[in-house]
Design a protein around this motif. Sequence first.
Motif, PDB file in Angstrom:
ATOM      1  N   ALA A   1      -6.628 -43.530  65.066  1.00 41.49           N
ATOM      2  CA  ALA A   1      -5.476 -43.966  64.462  1.00 41.49           C
ATOM      3  C   ALA A   1      -6.290 -44.938  63.278  1.00 41.49           C
ATOM      4  CB  ALA A   1      -4.666 -44.513  65.119  1.00 41.49           C
ATOM      5  N   ASN A   2      -6.926 -45.702  63.852  1.00 40.99           N
ATOM      6  CA  ASN A   2      -7.429 -46.745  62.983  1.00 40.99           C
ATOM      7  C   ASN A   2      -8.415 -47.448  63.589  1.00 40.99           C
ATOM      8  OD1 ASN A   2      -7.564 -49.550  61.898  1.00 40.99           O
ATOM      9  ND2 ASN A   2      -5.360 -49.472  61.029  1.00 40.99           N
TER      10      ASN A   2
ATOM     11  N   THR B   1      -3.178 -47.819  45.034  1.00 36.92           N
ATOM     12  CA  THR B   1      -4.025 -47.949  46.302  1.00 36.92           C
ATOM     13  C   THR B   1      -5.745 -47.801  45.636  1.00 36.92           C
ATOM     14  OG1 THR B   1      -4.606 -47.351  48.338  1.00 36.92           O
ATOM     15  CG2 THR B   1      -4.194 -45.443  46.990  1.00 36.92           C
TER      16      THR B   1
ATOM     17  N   ARG C   1       2.238 -44.397  49.880  1.00 41.09           N
ATOM     18  CA  ARG C   1       0.896 -45.024  50.178  1.00 41.09           C
ATOM     19  C   ARG C   1       0.687 -45.496  51.533  1.00 41.09           C
ATOM     20  NH1 ARG C   1       0.364 -50.685  47.140  1.00 41.09           N
ATOM     21  NH2 ARG C   1       1.712 -51.861  48.445  1.00 41.09           N
TER      22      ARG C   1
ATOM     23  N   LEU D   1       8.071 -45.134  64.230  1.00 35.42           N
ATOM     24  CA  LEU D   1       7.168 -44.080  63.792  1.00 35.42           C
ATOM     25  C   LEU D   1       7.953 -42.901  64.169  1.00 35.42           C
ATOM     26  CD1 LEU D   1       4.535 -43.122  63.189  1.00 35.42           C
ATOM     27  CD2 LEU D   1       3.635 -43.741  65.149  1.00 35.42           C
TER      28      LEU D   1
ATOM     29  N   PHE E   1      -2.102 -43.036  71.545  1.00 31.84           N
ATOM     30  CA  PHE E   1      -0.877 -43.892  71.248  1.00 31.84           C
ATOM     31  C   PHE E   1      -0.319 -43.189  69.934  1.00 31.84           C
ATOM     32  CE2 PHE E   1       1.538 -47.191  69.769  1.00 31.84           C
ATOM     33  CZ  PHE E   1       2.168 -47.861  70.804  1.00 31.84           C
ATOM     34  N   GLY E   2       0.939 -43.238  70.206  1.00 30.91           N
ATOM     35  CA  GLY E   2       1.749 -42.574  69.339  1.00 30.91           C
ATOM     36  C   GLY E   2       3.050 -42.724  69.158  1.00 30.91           C
ATOM     37  N   GLY E   3       3.917 -42.069  68.248  1.00 32.63           N
ATOM     38  CA  GLY E   3       5.332 -42.176  68.053  1.00 32.63           C
ATOM     39  C   GLY E   3       6.126 -41.794  69.346  1.00 32.63           C
TER      40      GLY E   3
ATOM     41  N   ARG F   1      -8.871 -51.172  55.627  1.00 33.16           N
ATOM     42  CA  ARG F   1      -7.911 -51.138  56.571  1.00 33.16           C
ATOM     43  C   ARG F   1      -7.695 -50.231  57.594  1.00 33.16           C
ATOM     44  NH1 ARG F   1      -3.426 -55.170  55.013  1.00 33.16           N
ATOM     45  NH2 ARG F   1      -4.524 -56.132  53.479  1.00 33.16           N
TER      46      ARG F   1
ATOM     47  N   CYS G   1       0.977 -38.488  68.804  1.00 36.03           N
ATOM     48  CA  CYS G   1      -0.426 -38.666  68.594  1.00 36.03           C
ATOM     49  C   CYS G   1      -1.214 -38.681  70.134  1.00 36.03           C
ATOM     50  CB  CYS G   1      -1.083 -39.916  67.939  1.00 36.03           C
ATOM     51  SG  CYS G   1      -0.471 -39.875  66.384  1.00 36.03           S
TER      52      CYS G   1
ATOM     53  N   ARG H   1      -9.894 -50.365  63.377  1.00 32.29           N
ATOM     54  CA  ARG H   1      -9.734 -51.558  63.838  1.00 32.29           C
ATOM     55  C   ARG H   1      -9.088 -51.605  65.416  1.00 32.29           C
ATOM     56  NH1 ARG H   1      -6.025 -54.919  59.983  1.00 32.29           N
ATOM     57  NH2 ARG H   1      -5.219 -52.836  59.498  1.00 32.29           N
ATOM     58  N   ILE H   2      -7.824 -50.712  65.423  1.00 30.18           N
ATOM     59  CA  ILE H   2      -7.402 -50.680  66.877  1.00 30.18           C
ATOM     60  C   ILE H   2      -8.502 -49.970  67.743  1.00 30.18           C
ATOM     61  CG2 ILE H   2      -5.820 -49.142  68.349  1.00 30.18           C
ATOM     62  CD1 ILE H   2      -3.758 -48.989  65.768  1.00 30.18           C
TER      63      ILE H   2
ATOM     64  N   TRP I   1      -9.397 -50.250  49.706  1.00 33.08           N
ATOM     65  CA  TRP I   1      -8.223 -50.618  50.791  1.00 33.08           C
ATOM     66  C   TRP I   1      -8.078 -49.780  51.780  1.00 33.08           C
ATOM     67  CZ3 TRP I   1      -4.138 -49.349  53.350  1.00 33.08           C
ATOM     68  CH2 TRP I   1      -3.052 -50.500  53.631  1.00 33.08           C
TER      69      TRP I   1
ATOM     70  N   GLY J   1       3.818 -49.529  60.019  1.00 31.02           N
ATOM     71  CA  GLY J   1       2.468 -49.477  60.481  1.00 31.02           C
ATOM     72  C   GLY J   1       2.023 -50.816  61.232  1.00 31.02           C
ATOM     73  N   ASN J   2       2.388 -51.956  60.591  1.00 32.91           N
ATOM     74  CA  ASN J   2       2.069 -53.007  61.191  1.00 32.91           C
ATOM     75  C   ASN J   2       2.546 -53.427  62.603  1.00 32.91           C
ATOM     76  OD1 ASN J   2       2.064 -56.288  61.352  1.00 32.91           O
ATOM     77  ND2 ASN J   2       0.180 -55.649  59.894  1.00 32.91           N
TER      78      ASN J   2
HETATM   79  N1  ACO Z   1      -2.990 -48.952  49.607  1.00 31.02           N
HETATM   80  C1  ACO Z   1      -2.592 -50.155  49.017  1.00 31.02           C
HETATM   81  N2  ACO Z   1      -1.808 -50.954  49.662  1.00 31.02           N
HETATM   82  C2  ACO Z   1      -1.123 -50.449  50.789  1.00 31.02           C
HETATM   83  C3  ACO Z   1      -1.338 -49.215  51.185  1.00 31.02           C
HETATM   84  C4  ACO Z   1      -2.115 -48.423  50.525  1.00 31.02           C
HETATM   85  N3  ACO Z   1      -2.440 -47.167  51.018  1.00 31.02           N
HETATM   86  N4  ACO Z   1      -0.421 -48.973  52.304  1.00 31.02           N
HETATM   87  C5  ACO Z   1       0.186 -50.094  52.591  1.00 31.02           C
HETATM   88  N5  ACO Z   1      -0.188 -51.092  51.470  1.00 31.02           N
HETATM   89  C6  ACO Z   1       0.335 -52.558  51.384  1.00 31.02           C
HETATM   90  C7  ACO Z   1       1.661 -52.674  51.844  1.00 31.02           C
HETATM   91  O1  ACO Z   1       2.668 -52.051  51.059  1.00 31.02           O
HETATM   92  C8  ACO Z   1       1.661 -54.173  52.229  1.00 31.02           C
HETATM   93  O2  ACO Z   1       1.950 -54.761  51.049  1.00 31.02           O
HETATM   94  P1  ACO Z   1       2.955 -56.088  50.766  1.00 31.02           P
HETATM   95  O3  ACO Z   1       2.204 -57.219  51.362  1.00 31.02           O
HETATM   96  O4  ACO Z   1       3.032 -56.346  49.336  1.00 31.02           O
HETATM   97  O5  ACO Z   1       4.107 -55.655  51.371  1.00 31.02           O
HETATM   98  C9  ACO Z   1       0.211 -54.718  52.574  1.00 31.02           C
HETATM   99  O6  ACO Z   1      -0.538 -53.282  51.757  1.00 31.02           O
HETATM  100  C10 ACO Z   1       0.029 -54.732  53.871  1.00 31.02           C
HETATM  101  O7  ACO Z   1       0.716 -53.828  54.736  1.00 31.02           O
HETATM  102  P2  ACO Z   1       0.439 -53.653  56.254  1.00 31.02           P
HETATM  103  O8  ACO Z   1       1.423 -52.458  56.748  1.00 31.02           O
HETATM  104  O9  ACO Z   1       0.725 -54.869  56.919  1.00 31.02           O
HETATM  105  O10 ACO Z   1      -1.064 -53.267  56.214  1.00 31.02           O
HETATM  106  P3  ACO Z   1      -1.870 -53.018  57.596  1.00 31.02           P
HETATM  107  O11 ACO Z   1      -3.228 -54.199  57.483  1.00 31.02           O
HETATM  108  O12 ACO Z   1      -1.302 -53.147  58.973  1.00 31.02           O
HETATM  109  O13 ACO Z   1      -2.619 -51.818  57.648  1.00 31.02           O
HETATM  110  C11 ACO Z   1      -2.046 -49.349  58.472  1.00 31.02           C
HETATM  111  C12 ACO Z   1      -1.800 -50.397  57.484  1.00 31.02           C
HETATM  112  C13 ACO Z   1      -3.346 -49.073  58.264  1.00 31.02           C
HETATM  113  C14 ACO Z   1      -1.113 -48.484  58.588  1.00 31.02           C
HETATM  114  C15 ACO Z   1      -2.063 -50.305  60.010  1.00 31.02           C
HETATM  115  O14 ACO Z   1      -0.782 -50.870  60.142  1.00 31.02           O
HETATM  116  C16 ACO Z   1      -2.151 -49.038  61.072  1.00 31.02           C
HETATM  117  O15 ACO Z   1      -3.251 -48.365  61.122  1.00 31.02           O
HETATM  118  N6  ACO Z   1      -1.077 -49.184  62.203  1.00 31.02           N
HETATM  119  C17 ACO Z   1      -1.218 -48.197  63.163  1.00 31.02           C
HETATM  120  C18 ACO Z   1      -1.039 -46.972  62.919  1.00 31.02           C
HETATM  121  C19 ACO Z   1      -0.987 -46.112  64.281  1.00 31.02           C
HETATM  122  O16 ACO Z   1      -1.869 -46.413  65.352  1.00 31.02           O
HETATM  123  N7  ACO Z   1      -0.247 -45.176  64.472  1.00 31.02           N
HETATM  124  C20 ACO Z   1       0.030 -44.605  65.903  1.00 31.02           C
HETATM  125  C21 ACO Z   1      -0.538 -43.252  65.685  1.00 31.02           C
HETATM  126  S1  ACO Z   1       0.116 -42.245  64.452  1.00 31.02           S
HETATM  127  C22 ACO Z   1       1.303 -40.946  65.358  1.00 31.02           C
HETATM  128  O17 ACO Z   1       1.887 -41.410  66.334  1.00 31.02           O
HETATM  129  C23 ACO Z   1       1.813 -39.982  64.508  1.00 31.02           C
END
Ligand code: ACO
Length: 319
Positions: free
Chosen positions: A248-249, A28, A151, A189, A306-308, A36, A112, A251-252, A32, A211-212
Amino acid sequence: MNARITGTGGYLPEKIIHNKHFESSLETSDEWIYARTGIRKRHVIAAHESTASMAEMAANRALDAAGLDADEVDLIIVGTSSPDRVFPSTACILQDKLGISDCVAFDVQAACSGFIYALGIAHQFIKAGGAKKALIIGAEANSRILDYSDRSTCVIFGDGAGAVVLEATEEQGILSTHLHSDGQYKDLLYVNNPIKDQLEDGDKAYLTMHGNDVYKVAVKTLGRIVDETLDANGMVKSDVDWLIPHQANIRIISSVAKKLNMPMEKVVLTIENQGNTSSASIPLALDQAVRDGRIKKGHVVLMEAFGGGFVWGSALVKM
Ligand code: ACO
């Protein structure tokens, strides 16, 4: 009877982990993670600390701000998904730490959304006459449920606690709260039960996130709850002074701000320096913005999470 937030407090552990730290053990990069998620660093609990000890620090600061003694509190609700014990609740452990001899104390497990759920429940308690002075806390030792070889999760979460004092008042402070859940998403989640003999071979009691998929549902759902909250209060977007989203993110968060036509200067952001502290993120952000003078008495604040589960919710609050 109405309820108003009369004090806020927060606590972040001293130890900080920067994104760069992960580059030596995982595939990582700082770039990145920041691009993200919007995260640069997060706080991590020390071995001698606990979810309850962080909650205690935040609670004492909120009590000070409200000018209350701990023994005036008649309700404690802690939102947490990383409690110190399965039972007794973190709220009971906190009650003991604060030296409160008798009150209602329990935890809410809503991932969350834990703080918003706790605030909503406390509001109902106060409206019904069941409590007058409540301590509402979000506290998480997320680092203790993270797999540091994954990661996709370990770079996202941080530890901390945030608290508010909610008091019964004549004037209306909590304008409305809105709580929802949809258990069909339970496998996107989750953390398995940490009681080891209930785990199947190979299972770990670590946070697992698709995550996605979570991201897509979160963006859609949070957009809807903004409308629901404003409609319930006969308000329009421009009536909201501040947005305090669950961190959380980035972008969200940006997509919800866009939905509200709200410039990012009106969004309280802590994600860069704290990561996702789960149920602690909203009260930590609120405390920061109250203490630095951005949020003032009379301002209208929209909080959403928003969460699990999935579980999600909002609170519209007049400070
Ligand atoms: N470093 C580098 N690459 C990574 C990492 C990292 N830390 N983590 C994942 N990747 C890779 C993945 O393996 C994937 O690789 P692949 O294409 O070869 O399979 C690629 O990056 C894209 O992965 P995505 O999961 O599609 O990445 P995305 O842009 O969606 O970002 C993230 C991931 C940040 C987790 C995002 O999806 C997110 O924020 N999701 C929402 C989280 C959230 O709102 N949670 C709710 C609250 S938490 C709770 O309730 C406890």
